[in-house]
Design a protein around this motif. Structure first.
Motif, PDB file in Angstrom:
ATOM      1  N   ARG A  47       0.826  -1.213   0.000  1.00 46.41           N
ATOM      2  CA  ARG A  47       0.000   0.000   0.000  1.00 46.41           C
ATOM      3  C   ARG A  47       0.858   1.260   0.000  1.00 46.41           C
ATOM      4  N   LEU A  48       1.929   1.243   0.796  1.00 45.69           N
ATOM      5  CA  LEU A  48       2.819   2.409   0.833  1.00 45.69           C
ATOM      6  C   LEU A  48       3.390   2.696  -0.554  1.00 45.69           C
ATOM      7  N   ILE A  49       3.806   1.664  -1.234  1.00 43.41           N
ATOM      8  CA  ILE A  49       4.371   1.837  -2.581  1.00 43.41           C
ATOM      9  C   ILE A  49       3.303   2.337  -3.544  1.00 43.41           C
ATOM     10  N   GLU A  50       2.118   1.734  -3.484  1.00 38.71           N
ATOM     11  CA  GLU A  50       1.032   2.149  -4.375  1.00 38.71           C
ATOM     12  C   GLU A  50       0.626   3.598  -4.135  1.00 38.71           C
ATOM     13  N   GLU A  51       0.726   4.053  -2.889  1.00 32.72           N
ATOM     14  CA  GLU A  51       0.368   5.430  -2.546  1.00 32.72           C
ATOM     15  C   GLU A  51       1.495   6.412  -2.843  1.00 32.72           C
ATOM     16  N   GLY A  52       2.641   5.893  -3.265  1.00 33.27           N
ATOM     17  CA  GLY A  52       3.767   6.761  -3.570  1.00 33.27           C
ATOM     18  C   GLY A  52       4.403   7.383  -2.347  1.00 33.27           C
ATOM     19  N   ARG A  53       4.391   6.653  -1.240  1.00 38.11           N
ATOM     20  CA  ARG A  53       4.936   7.172   0.021  1.00 38.11           C
ATOM     21  C   ARG A  53       6.451   7.290  -0.037  1.00 38.11           C
ATOM     22  N   ASP A  54       6.972   7.955   0.948  1.00 33.65           N
ATOM     23  CA  ASP A  54       8.399   8.222   1.051  1.00 33.65           C
ATOM     24  C   ASP A  54       9.197   6.913   1.148  1.00 33.65           C
ATOM     25  N   CYS A  55      10.349   6.913   0.514  1.00 32.85           N
ATOM     26  CA  CYS A  55      11.251   5.760   0.497  1.00 32.85           C
ATOM     27  C   CYS A  55      11.577   5.293   1.914  1.00 32.85           C
ATOM     28  N   LYS A  56      11.797   6.246   2.818  1.00 34.14           N
ATOM     29  CA  LYS A  56      12.150   5.903   4.194  1.00 34.14           C
ATOM     30  C   LYS A  56      11.051   5.074   4.853  1.00 34.14           C
TER      31      LYS A  56
END
Length: 87
Positions: free
Chosen positions: A27-36
């Motif tokens: 989900r974090l990746i799909e939402e374009g969240r920060d790399c950290k």
């Protein structure tokens, strides 16, 4: 050597939590969240999986050590190989 299912309940719980964490990483990746944020969650999943693996190896060692025949050379070699797989 087989695993004692009673000893595996905490391992199964840990793996289910890791499964949820993996969903969170996706989900974090799909939402374009920060790399950290993504890497932090991946590290948490990695630790959970490592701990589950070591708990399984530990359970196997206990089974070998409590066996009336003691630890057999082939079991010792198999457990060593499993341990090194996780290392």
């Amino acid at each position: 050597m087989t695993l004692n299912s009673a000893d595996m309940a905490p391992v199964i719980n840990r793996l289910r939590r890791a499964q949820g964490q993996i969903g969170g990483v996706i989900r974090l990746i799909e939402e374009g969240r920060d790399c950290k944020d993504v890497v932090t969650q991946l590290a948490a999943v990695n630790r959970a999986l490592d701990r589950a693996g070591f708990a399984i190896v530990s359970s196997g060692l206990k089974e070998c050590l409590t066996s009336p025949e003691g630890i057999q050379p082939e079991d010792q070699a198999a457990m060593e190989k499993l341990f090194l797989t996780l290392a």
